[in-house]
Design a protein around this motif. Sequence first.
Motif, short mmCIF file in Angstrom:
data_model
loop_
_atom_site.label_atom_id
_atom_site.label_comp_id
_atom_site.label_asym_id
_atom_site.label_seq_id
_atom_site.Cartn_x
_atom_site.Cartn_y
_atom_site.Cartn_z
N LYS A 186 55.91 22.70 -30.43
CA LYS A 186 54.66 22.82 -29.68
C LYS A 186 53.68 23.68 -30.47
O LYS A 186 54.05 24.72 -31.02
CB LYS A 186 54.95 23.44 -28.31
CG LYS A 186 53.71 23.64 -27.45
CD LYS A 186 53.31 25.08 -27.36
CE LYS A 186 51.94 25.29 -26.77
NZ LYS A 186 51.54 26.69 -26.74
N GLY A 191 46.70 26.53 -28.93
CA GLY A 191 45.27 26.33 -29.16
C GLY A 191 44.74 26.82 -30.50
O GLY A 191 44.02 26.09 -31.20
N THR A 244 52.87 29.34 -32.80
CA THR A 244 51.67 30.00 -32.26
C THR A 244 51.03 30.89 -33.33
O THR A 244 51.35 30.77 -34.52
CB THR A 244 52.04 30.77 -30.97
OG1 THR A 244 50.86 31.36 -30.42
CG2 THR A 244 53.08 31.85 -31.22
N ASP A 245 50.12 31.77 -32.88
CA ASP A 245 49.38 32.58 -33.87
C ASP A 245 50.04 33.92 -34.15
O ASP A 245 49.50 34.74 -34.88
CB ASP A 245 47.92 32.78 -33.42
CG ASP A 245 47.81 33.44 -32.05
OD1 ASP A 245 48.86 33.78 -31.45
OD2 ASP A 245 46.68 33.62 -31.57
N TYR A 256 57.04 40.19 -29.81
CA TYR A 256 57.02 41.60 -30.20
C TYR A 256 57.41 42.49 -29.02
O TYR A 256 57.42 42.04 -27.87
CB TYR A 256 55.62 41.98 -30.71
CG TYR A 256 55.34 41.57 -32.13
CD1 TYR A 256 55.35 40.22 -32.50
CD2 TYR A 256 55.09 42.51 -33.12
CE1 TYR A 256 55.11 39.83 -33.82
CE2 TYR A 256 54.84 42.13 -34.44
CZ TYR A 256 54.86 40.80 -34.78
OH TYR A 256 54.62 40.42 -36.07
N ASP A 300 52.35 43.35 -26.84
CA ASP A 300 51.33 42.50 -27.45
C ASP A 300 50.76 43.19 -28.71
O ASP A 300 50.07 44.21 -28.61
CB ASP A 300 50.21 42.24 -26.44
CG ASP A 300 49.20 41.21 -26.95
OD1 ASP A 300 49.13 41.00 -28.17
OD2 ASP A 300 48.49 40.63 -26.10
N ARG A 354 48.38 42.64 -30.50
CA ARG A 354 46.91 42.73 -30.56
C ARG A 354 46.41 44.06 -29.99
O ARG A 354 45.38 44.57 -30.38
CB ARG A 354 46.33 41.58 -29.75
CG ARG A 354 45.16 40.93 -30.42
CD ARG A 354 44.60 39.82 -29.59
NE ARG A 354 45.42 38.60 -29.63
CZ ARG A 354 45.04 37.46 -29.08
NH1 ARG A 354 43.88 37.40 -28.45
NH2 ARG A 354 45.80 36.40 -29.15
P1 ADP Z 1 48.98 29.67 -27.96
O1 ADP Z 1 47.56 29.27 -27.92
O2 ADP Z 1 49.65 29.35 -29.26
O3 ADP Z 1 49.77 29.20 -26.77
P2 ADP Z 1 48.82 32.32 -26.80
O4 ADP Z 1 47.52 33.01 -26.98
O5 ADP Z 1 49.13 31.70 -25.49
O6 ADP Z 1 48.98 31.27 -27.98
O7 ADP Z 1 50.04 33.33 -27.14
C1 ADP Z 1 50.04 34.07 -28.34
C2 ADP Z 1 49.45 35.45 -28.09
O8 ADP Z 1 50.29 36.13 -27.16
C3 ADP Z 1 49.43 36.36 -29.28
O9 ADP Z 1 48.27 36.19 -30.06
C4 ADP Z 1 49.53 37.76 -28.67
O10 ADP Z 1 48.30 38.43 -28.66
C5 ADP Z 1 49.97 37.51 -27.25
N1 ADP Z 1 51.13 38.30 -26.82
C6 ADP Z 1 51.23 38.97 -25.65
N2 ADP Z 1 52.38 39.63 -25.58
C7 ADP Z 1 53.07 39.38 -26.71
C8 ADP Z 1 54.33 39.79 -27.22
N3 ADP Z 1 55.15 40.58 -26.52
N4 ADP Z 1 54.70 39.34 -28.44
C9 ADP Z 1 53.89 38.53 -29.15
N5 ADP Z 1 52.67 38.13 -28.72
C10 ADP Z 1 52.26 38.54 -27.53
#
Ligand code: ADP
Length: 410
Positions: A7, A10, A173-174, A179, A182, A184
């Motif tokens: 998968k 975005g 994903t990105d 982690y 998050d 970020r």
């Molecule tokens: P996609 O568009 O690929 O579905 P999302 O934005 O839904 O991506 O999910 C990825 C994002 O989730 C990351 O960029 C990160 O900021 C956020 N995120 C929140 N909590 C976590 C975590 N515990 N570990 C990794 N990423 C996290």
Amino acid sequence: MSCLVVKFGGTSVATIERVMHVARRIQKEKEKGYDIIVVVSAMGKATDMLVDMAHEIMPNPSKREMDTLLTTGEQVTSSLLSIALQSLGLRAQSFTGWQAGVLTEAVPADARILDIQPENVRDALGRGRIAVVAGFQGVDDKNNITTLGRGGSDTTAVALAVALGAKRCDIFTDVDGVYTSDPRYVPKARKLQELSYDEMLELANLGAGVLHPRAVEYAKNYNIPLAVRSSYVADEGTIMREEVEVEKGLVVRGIAFKSDIIRLTVSYDANYNGSLANIFTILADSHINVDLIVQTIIEGVEPSVSFSIIKENLADTIRVLEENKSKLGYSHVHIEENLAKVSIVGSGIVSNPGVAAKMFDRLHRENILVKMVSTSEIKISVVIPQEAMLHAANALHDEFELAASLAIQA
Ligand code: ADP
Ligand code: ASP
Ligand code: MG
């Protein structure tokens, strides 16, 4: 032949260049001899843009039309990616949710998948094609197009993996994995190599947006190996499985947070003798999710029940309470906005007394006011003022030494 579900979210398909990059990555997997099913999200911020367009017309558009509108985002990506794969000389075929046989409840905006009848997808795989399925969508028993809730493409991917008996499901994903929080917003967050389904489910439910909670639920129930991996870096990412070795001395495994929480306090007259629980049946019947609940019954004091909801449900909640005011018999409702929920998660919490005290003590030392608390075997959540959310998450990350563990390194 064994099949893989992959998968792409975005950000990973935000531009044509990235769609081509994804196509080349899929080509490599295909060359290993697997049947491949690709699930895609809408490109970049396409879903948000569609929401904004509808809101330009009116603030509360019909949920049915919103579902139909939002699913177009994923359809664009699925056909563009099929074209990209074909441009590389591969055979590929795109599918909308209903073409892929994704049958859902008749609940607009947040439908659960009831069944997947993937004959068309199987047929395409049988013809040597890569199946590219638009995520986040399905169809109800009246042929209305439905959506699975924001972030729901993850759930399409895992549900398809279950229906097709896939060997594993990789969510690209990105970020390069899950982690400790998050990355970020919590700069010291550290990548986990593995995580139990239960821990991931709690983190996802409590706001870690990296995976849609129902995707984890499916993977757990059907024991599908599930991984979160980077679309850009070749790495195994984080693997979710039933049991994982607990990191030495590490009781808390992750910290999640969620903004835009609202607390409602419904108060009754001092002589009220009905059940305070009636309210939750009525809210549940209207598909309004209530999170933390605190009931206060002290002799001689007005009984009250406080509960938290997400901001998106405020208008519906007020409407439902108003409509049922005489039936529920309450006297008034107090609304408190701008709250957030911060949670610590870890399988070790249940067997380590003092974790909650340590959490509250640190929040107190940081001058952060705790307004509601909820605990389970593997998590402790607090509702606090929204402006303190990231401060609390970073402080708790330090307090429970999540950055420092030597047992599992990124
Ligand atoms: P996609 O568009 O690929 O579905 P999302 O934005 O839904 O991506 O999910 C990825 C994002 O989730 C990351 O960029 C990160 O900021 C956020 N995120 C929140 N909590 C976590 C975590 N515990 N570990 C990794 N990423 C996290
Ligand atoms: N495109 C939808 C969203 O933005 C679904 C998804 O990305 O999984 O929420
Ligand atoms: Mg997502």
